[in-house]
Design an enzyme around this catalytic site. Structure first.
Site, mmCIF file in Angstrom:
data_model
loop_
_atom_site.group_PDB
_atom_site.id
_atom_site.type_symbol
_atom_site.label_atom_id
_atom_site.label_comp_id
_atom_site.label_asym_id
_atom_site.label_seq_id
_atom_site.Cartn_x
_atom_site.Cartn_y
_atom_site.Cartn_z
ATOM 1 N N GLU A 120 -3.598 -14.944 3.381
ATOM 2 C CA GLU A 120 -2.173 -14.607 3.257
ATOM 3 C C GLU A 120 -1.789 -13.652 4.369
ATOM 4 O OE1 GLU A 120 0.904 -11.630 1.648
ATOM 5 O OE2 GLU A 120 -1.168 -11.364 2.317
ATOM 6 N N ARG A 167 5.931 -14.892 2.777
ATOM 7 C CA ARG A 167 4.583 -14.775 3.308
ATOM 8 C C ARG A 167 4.024 -16.170 3.586
ATOM 9 N NH1 ARG A 167 5.882 -10.330 4.119
ATOM 10 N NH2 ARG A 167 4.772 -8.387 3.686
#
Length: 334
Positions: A120, A167
């Site tokens: 991430e 994200r």
């Protein structure tokens, strides 16, 4: 779920990514974090069994247990709009290659690689250096046999959390067929609104409030009228969030000043969000707590550095579904 997958977590922070995978049914068997205060919070909530505190550069990677899934939200400042966007020239960007070192160690010591990987980072990773940064990351993972997919997910659209936080999620599988069957979670309605999380009724500690002693108070008083949204003080103006959600929470909240979002309560008082409210805006459950004597600066930093737990859980659930289905189809024992 047919079995528990063993997960290793790099750059674990206070454990948001770990928590999302635990909620999806996985078993965290190893985690690493170097920030001292984040480690204290992690241990407060997860115990001390498997967290290895220290710089990943100095961690003995051959001692990491066999992993089914490797996860990590590697430091994003090197690629973010808020930072200088130096990318791999920044030492924080270079730590991506420590992920590669962990993969090498897994293959050497255990004779196989994790079946899946999830990373991430900030959404600007995809466009950084005209796409070259993401290309290097993708090719590095493909060199280990991973088929890689990526998608940008927003917390308020994919996690039912009232925070506008985009994200990039990078997911890879050793098996190309598994990668083909994997899908990122769809958008879901936002039903968890700000006022389900933020306390606008009760008086909190004085330190959270702006008063007429502040040079910014007249400007704030003039601009802040809604008890349905959040505001940000930008020194020369006040920004209202038109979507009635919180802006992206950042680690800079921990540096003081005017980085913490503001709200107007029902008595027309102006105050900052508390660190605990910031955790809730990242989707942490109410029983996830900071250590009692920790200062607010580290608390804000940890909340801003973390991930949105419900988004992680949804991605993790889809990864596990693919791995479970493969076991059923092939009648194999992982």
């Amino acid at each position: 779920m047919l079995l528990t997958y063993k997960v290793g977590s790099m750059f674990a922070g206070i454990g948001g990514t770990c928590l999302g995978f635990k909620q999806a049914g996985a078993d965290i068997v190893w985690a690493n974090e170097m920030d001292k205060n984040a480690c204290i919070t992690y241990k407060e909530n997860f115990g001390e069994d498997y967290l290895k505190e220290g710089n990943i550069l100095e961690v003995n990677k051959t001692a990491i247990p066999k992993l089914d899934i490797l996860i990590g939200g590697f430091p994003c400042q090197a690629f973010s709009i808020a930072g200088y966007r130096k990318g791999f020239e920044d030492e924080r960007g270079n730590v991506f290659f420590q992920i590669i070192e962990v993969l090498k160690a897994q293959e050497k010591v255990h004779g196989q690689l994790p079946k899946a990987i999830m990373l991430e980072n900030v959404k600007n990773l995809k466009s950084h250096d005209k796409g070259n940064t993401y290309k290097i990351i993708k090719e590095a993972l493909e060199a280990f046999g991973y088929t890689v997919k990526s998608e940008i997910l927003n917390s308020m659209e994919h996690g039912n959390v009232p925070q506008n936080r985009e994200r990039i999620f990078i997911v890879g599988f050793q098996d190309a067929g598994q990668a083909e069957r994997f899908e990122f979670p769809d958008k879901i309605p936002l039903t968890n609104h700000l006022n389900n999380i933020i306390d606008r009724n009760n008086k909190l500690e004085d330190k959270y409030y702006y008063t007429d002693a502040s040079q910014y108070y007249p400007m704030l008083q003039e601009a802040m009228h809604s008890t349905e949204t959040t505001y940000q003080l930008r020194r020369v103006y006040v920004r209202e969030n038109r979507r009635n959600v919180a802006p992206t929470l950042t680690a800079n909240m921990g540096t003081g000043g005017h980085n913490v979002p503001l709200i107007l309560d029902y008595q027309n008082n102006i105050r900052k969000l508390t660190p605990e409210e910031c955790l809730l805006l990242q989707g942490f459950p109410k029983d996830f707590t900071f250590p009692a004597k920790m200062a607010n600066g580290p608390k804000y930093k940890q909340a801003g550095n973390s991930v949105t737990v419900p988004v992680i859980k949804r991605v993790a659930t889809n990864i596990i579904k693919v791995l479970d289905k493969e076991k059923v189809m092939n009648n194999i024992d992982f």
